[in-house]
Design a protein around this motif. Structure first.
Motif, PDB file in Angstrom:
ATOM      1  N   GLY A  30       0.856  -1.179   0.000  1.00 46.45           N
ATOM      2  CA  GLY A  30       0.000   0.000   0.000  1.00 46.45           C
ATOM      3  C   GLY A  30       0.892   1.230   0.000  1.00 46.45           C
ATOM      4  O   GLY A  30       1.745   1.394  -0.871  1.00 46.45           O
ATOM      5  N   ALA A  31       0.678   2.101   0.988  1.00 53.21           N
ATOM      6  CA  ALA A  31       1.505   3.309   1.082  1.00 53.21           C
ATOM      7  C   ALA A  31       2.692   3.131   2.018  1.00 53.21           C
ATOM      8  O   ALA A  31       3.533   4.019   2.124  1.00 53.21           O
ATOM      9  N   ARG A  32       2.803   1.976   2.681  1.00 55.22           N
ATOM     10  CA  ARG A  32       3.883   1.746   3.646  1.00 55.22           C
ATOM     11  C   ARG A  32       5.134   1.274   2.899  1.00 55.22           C
ATOM     12  O   ARG A  32       5.074   0.368   2.061  1.00 55.22           O
ATOM     13  N   LEU A  33       6.271   1.887   3.211  1.00 47.67           N
ATOM     14  CA  LEU A  33       7.538   1.589   2.526  1.00 47.67           C
ATOM     15  C   LEU A  33       8.458   0.784   3.441  1.00 47.67           C
ATOM     16  O   LEU A  33       8.537   1.040   4.648  1.00 47.67           O
ATOM     17  N   TYR A  34       9.191  -0.156   2.819  1.00 49.37           N
ATOM     18  CA  TYR A  34      10.087  -1.039   3.567  1.00 49.37           C
ATOM     19  C   TYR A  34      11.431  -1.090   2.849  1.00 49.37           C
ATOM     20  O   TYR A  34      11.485  -1.264   1.626  1.00 49.37           O
ATOM     21  N   ASP A  35      12.511  -0.950   3.605  1.00 50.20           N
ATOM     22  CA  ASP A  35      13.869  -0.988   3.051  1.00 50.20           C
ATOM     23  C   ASP A  35      14.479  -2.364   3.313  1.00 50.20           C
ATOM     24  O   ASP A  35      14.884  -2.688   4.426  1.00 50.20           O
ATOM     25  N   LEU A  36      14.557  -3.196   2.261  1.00 47.03           N
ATOM     26  CA  LEU A  36      15.077  -4.562   2.373  1.00 47.03           C
ATOM     27  C   LEU A  36      16.519  -4.677   1.881  1.00 47.03           C
ATOM     28  O   LEU A  36      17.017  -5.785   1.670  1.00 47.03           O
ATOM     29  N   THR A  37      17.185  -3.547   1.698  1.00 48.73           N
ATOM     30  CA  THR A  37      18.527  -3.567   1.104  1.00 48.73           C
ATOM     31  C   THR A  37      19.486  -4.457   1.889  1.00 48.73           C
ATOM     32  O   THR A  37      20.169  -5.307   1.317  1.00 48.73           O
ATOM     33  N   GLY A  38      19.535  -4.256   3.206  1.00 47.06           N
ATOM     34  CA  GLY A  38      20.459  -5.048   4.015  1.00 47.06           C
ATOM     35  C   GLY A  38      20.148  -6.526   3.969  1.00 47.06           C
ATOM     36  O   GLY A  38      21.053  -7.369   3.945  1.00 47.06           O
ATOM     37  N   PHE A  39      18.857  -6.864   3.915  1.00 50.40           N
ATOM     38  CA  PHE A  39      18.476  -8.276   3.893  1.00 50.40           C
ATOM     39  C   PHE A  39      18.883  -8.950   2.594  1.00 50.40           C
ATOM     40  O   PHE A  39      19.495 -10.011   2.598  1.00 50.40           O
ATOM     41  N   VAL A  40      18.553  -8.322   1.440  1.00 49.19           N
ATOM     42  CA  VAL A  40      18.797  -9.011   0.170  1.00 49.19           C
ATOM     43  C   VAL A  40      20.285  -9.166  -0.113  1.00 49.19           C
ATOM     44  O   VAL A  40      20.691 -10.081  -0.824  1.00 49.19           O
ATOM     45  N   ARG A  41      21.115  -8.299   0.467  1.00 52.83           N
ATOM     46  CA  ARG A  41      22.552  -8.415   0.209  1.00 52.83           C
ATOM     47  C   ARG A  41      23.190  -9.538   1.015  1.00 52.83           C
ATOM     48  O   ARG A  41      24.350  -9.882   0.786  1.00 52.83           O
ATOM     49  N   HIS A  42      22.474 -10.094   1.970  1.00 50.31           N
ATOM     50  CA  HIS A  42      22.956 -11.242   2.725  1.00 50.31           C
ATOM     51  C   HIS A  42      22.046 -12.446   2.489  1.00 50.31           C
ATOM     52  O   HIS A  42      21.885 -13.301   3.347  1.00 50.31           O
ATOM     53  N   GLU A  84       6.153   6.348   4.878  1.00 52.98           N
ATOM     54  CA  GLU A  84       4.984   6.318   4.004  1.00 52.98           C
ATOM     55  C   GLU A  84       5.315   6.953   2.652  1.00 52.98           C
ATOM     56  O   GLU A  84       6.130   7.868   2.556  1.00 52.98           O
ATOM     57  N   LEU A  85       4.651   6.433   1.625  1.00 52.19           N
ATOM     58  CA  LEU A  85       4.782   6.999   0.285  1.00 52.19           C
ATOM     59  C   LEU A  85       3.794   8.141   0.121  1.00 52.19           C
ATOM     60  O   LEU A  85       2.598   7.987   0.376  1.00 52.19           O
ATOM     61  N   GLN A  86       4.294   9.300  -0.297  1.00 51.40           N
ATOM     62  CA  GLN A  86       3.425  10.469  -0.477  1.00 51.40           C
ATOM     63  C   GLN A  86       2.507  10.277  -1.679  1.00 51.40           C
ATOM     64  O   GLN A  86       2.857   9.618  -2.656  1.00 51.40           O
ATOM     65  N   GLY A  87       1.316  10.908  -1.605  1.00 51.36           N
ATOM     66  CA  GLY A  87       0.394  10.898  -2.731  1.00 51.36           C
ATOM     67  C   GLY A  87      -0.344   9.580  -2.848  1.00 51.36           C
ATOM     68  O   GLY A  87      -0.425   8.777  -1.917  1.00 51.36           O
ATOM     69  N   ASP A  88      -0.888   9.333  -4.047  1.00 49.26           N
ATOM     70  CA  ASP A  88      -1.667   8.122  -4.316  1.00 49.26           C
ATOM     71  C   ASP A  88      -0.721   7.015  -4.745  1.00 49.26           C
ATOM     72  O   ASP A  88      -0.132   7.099  -5.829  1.00 49.26           O
ATOM     73  N   PRO A  89      -0.543   5.970  -3.936  1.00 47.92           N
ATOM     74  CA  PRO A  89       0.400   4.913  -4.300  1.00 47.92           C
ATOM     75  C   PRO A  89       0.077   4.261  -5.637  1.00 47.92           C
ATOM     76  O   PRO A  89       0.964   3.966  -6.430  1.00 47.92           O
ATOM     77  N   GLN A  90      -1.239   4.041  -5.903  1.00 49.65           N
ATOM     78  CA  GLN A  90      -1.592   3.380  -7.149  1.00 49.65           C
ATOM     79  C   GLN A  90      -1.262   4.260  -8.338  1.00 49.65           C
ATOM     80  O   GLN A  90      -0.749   3.814  -9.356  1.00 49.65           O
ATOM     81  N   GLY A  91      -1.518   5.582  -8.167  1.00 51.29           N
ATOM     82  CA  GLY A  91      -1.190   6.508  -9.248  1.00 51.29           C
ATOM     83  C   GLY A  91       0.288   6.562  -9.511  1.00 51.29           C
ATOM     84  O   GLY A  91       0.732   6.638 -10.655  1.00 51.29           O
ATOM     85  N   SER A  92       1.066   6.528  -8.437  1.00 52.41           N
ATOM     86  CA  SER A  92       2.516   6.539  -8.599  1.00 52.41           C
ATOM     87  C   SER A  92       2.978   5.336  -9.376  1.00 52.41           C
ATOM     88  O   SER A  92       3.860   5.428 -10.232  1.00 52.41           O
ATOM     89  N   MET A  93       2.369   4.185  -9.096  1.00 47.06           N
ATOM     90  CA  MET A  93       2.771   2.985  -9.809  1.00 47.06           C
ATOM     91  C   MET A  93       2.358   3.081 -11.270  1.00 47.06           C
ATOM     92  O   MET A  93       3.093   2.695 -12.168  1.00 47.06           O
ATOM     93  N   GLU A  94       1.167   3.588 -11.530  1.00 44.12           N
ATOM     94  CA  GLU A  94       0.687   3.663 -12.906  1.00 44.12           C
ATOM     95  C   GLU A  94       1.522   4.629 -13.725  1.00 44.12           C
ATOM     96  O   GLU A  94       1.728   4.446 -14.928  1.00 44.12           O
TER      97      GLU A  94
END
Length: 372
Positions: A30-42, A84-94
C-alpha cells in the motif's frame, strides 16, 4: 530483541525512485515503505530478488495464498518499515515513478526459507550470549538449530574471546598460502636430492626410491584426501545429533557447526578462525609424519592444506558470491542452499559433490525444479 523501527517518515515517489536507482531495495505494501537492502545483500540470490521486486507493491503476495516463506511474512516485513509513500500509491505505480528495477524473476534454486522469530518468545534470550544457553534446550535443540535466522550470533560474554571466535574470510589465504608455498618449495627440493625412499623404515632391501616426478601426484593426492576429510568431518562431526540430555555435547555441536546453521549469513563466522584451524592442521601434519616418510607425508599434507584453503574460500563464496548461472559454482551454491534450508542431513560436500555421489548422500531432486 530486534531494534524498534525508526519514526515514520514521508517519501515522495521521486525520492524512492532515486534510492532504487542507487541500488537500494525498497518495496511497498500500500503506502507503507520497507527498506530490504540489508536483507537481500545477505540472501542467496539477493541480487535477483533486488532486480525482481524492488519498487513493487507486495500486498498481493501477502494477502493472497500463503506466502512461501512464512504465514507471518507481514509481521516479518514490519521490522524493515521506514515510512509512508506520499500521494496516491496506485497513481505513482501507474505513472511509473516507483517502478521495479527489472522484471526478472527470482531464481527458485537460490531462495532460502528463514524462520520468522518473535525474539521475545524464542527458546533463547538473544540479548545474551547464546553458547551457554543452548545446552539447556535438550530435545528441542536439534529442531531449533535448523531453523535459520538472518541476524548475527554472539557466543561469549568476554569481548576478547568473542573477537577471537570470529575471522574475516581473507585471513585464510593470507595466513596459510605462504605456508603452502614454502612447504611446496622445501619438499620438492628434498625430492630433487634423490634421497627419499618409501618403506625405508621397515626394510632397506625392499625400499622404493621416490623421484621428484612423484611430487605432483602426491600433492594432488593430498587435495583428494582433503576433499574426503571435508566430507567426513561435515557429515559425522558437524552433523552429529547430540543427545538431548547432554549439555556439553550440545554446546560442542553448537560451537563447531550449529551456530553456522542457525545464522548462515553471519559472515564473521563462515571460515575457521586461525587458532582452532592451527590445532587441526597441526594434528593432520603430525599424523602424516608418523605414517609416511617426511617428504612424502609433507607433500601430501601440503596438497591437503591447499585443499583446506580452497574449501574455506569456496564455502564463503557459496554464501555471499553471485556465480554465473549454469556454472560449477552456481550448481554448488544451489546444492549448499538446499543443504542449509531443506536437506540438512544430506549434501555434505562443499567444494565437490564427489563423495556425496560415492556415499549416496546426494539431496533428492525436486520435481518442479527438474521441469524448470
Amino acid at each position: 530483541m530486534a531494534p524498534a523501527p525508526p519514526p515514520a517518515a514521508s517519501f515522495s515517489p521521486a525520492e524512492v525512485q532515486r534510492r532504487l536507482a542507487a541500488g537500494d531495495c525498497w518495496v511497498r505494501c500500500g503506502a507503507r515503505l520497507y527498506d530490504l537492502t540489508g536483507f537481500v545483500r545477505h540472501h542467496p540470490g539477493g541480487e535477483q530478488l533486488l532486480r525482481a521486486r524492488a519498487g513493487e507493491d507486495v500486498s498481493a503476495d501477502l494477502d493472497g495464498p500463503p506466502h512461501r516463506h512464512s504465514a507471518n511474512a507481514r509481521r516479518w516485513l514490519e521490522q524493515y518499515y521506514v515510512g509512508e509513500l506520499q500521494g496516491d500509491p496506485q497513481g505513482s505505480m501507474e505513472n511509473g515513478t516507483v517502478a521495479s528495477v527489472n522484471t526478472q524473476k527470482t531464481d527458485p534454486l537460490m531462495e532460502p526459507k528463514f524462520k520468522v522469530v518473535d525474539w521475545d518468545k524464542d527458546l533463547v534470550d538473544w540479548r545474551k550470549p547464546l553458547l551457554w544457553q543452548v545446552g539447556h534446550l535438550g530435545e528441542k535443540y536439534d529442531e531449533w538449530v535448523h531453523q535459520p535466522v538472518t541476524r548475527p550470533i554472539r557466543l561469549f560474554h568476554s569481548d576478547l574471546i568473542e573477537a577471537l571466535s570470529k575471522t574475516a574470510w581473507y585471513s585464510v589465504p593470507l595466513i596459510w598460502t605462504p605456508l603452502v608455498l614454502y612447504l611446496s618449495w622445501s619438499y620438492y627440493r628434498t625430492f630433487a636430492q634423490g634421497n627419499v625412499r618409501l618403506f625405508a623404515s621397515f626394510s632397506t632391501e625392499y625400499s622404493v626410491a621416490m623421484p621428484k616426478s612423484v611430487f605432483p601426484g602426491l600433492f594432488v593426492l593430498g587435495l583428494l584426501l582433503w576433499s574426503l576429510t571435508e566430507y567426513l568431518i561435515h557429515r559425522f562431526l558437524f552433523h552429529m545429533k547430540p543427545p538431548g540430555d547432554s549439555y556439553y555435547l550440545i554446546l560442542l555441536h553448537f560451537v563447531l557447526h550449529g551456530q553456522h546453521h542457525k545464522a548462515p549469513f553471519d559472515e564473521s563466522r563462515l571460515v575457521f578462525p586461525p587458532v582452532p584451524a592451527s590445532l587441526g592442521i597441526a594434528f593432520f601434519y603430525a599424523l602424516l609424519q608418523l605414517l609416511l616418510p617426511e617428504a612424502v607425508g609433507g607433500t601430501v599434507f601440503t596438497g591437503g592444506l591447499l585443499g583446506y584453503i580452497l574449501y574455506d574460500m569456496t564455502h564463503y563464496y557459496l554464501h555471499f558470491g553471485s556465480p554465473h548461472k549454469g556454472s560449477y559454482l552456481y550448481n554448488m551454491k544451489a546444492h549448499h542452499v538446499k543443504h542449509h534450508f531443506a536437506h540438512q542431513q544430506s549434501g555434505f560436500g562443499i567444494s565437490t559433490k564427489l563423495w556425496d555421489h560415492f556415499f549416496h548422500t546426494l539431496m533428492p531432486e525436486e520435481p518442479h525444479l527438474k521441469m524448470q
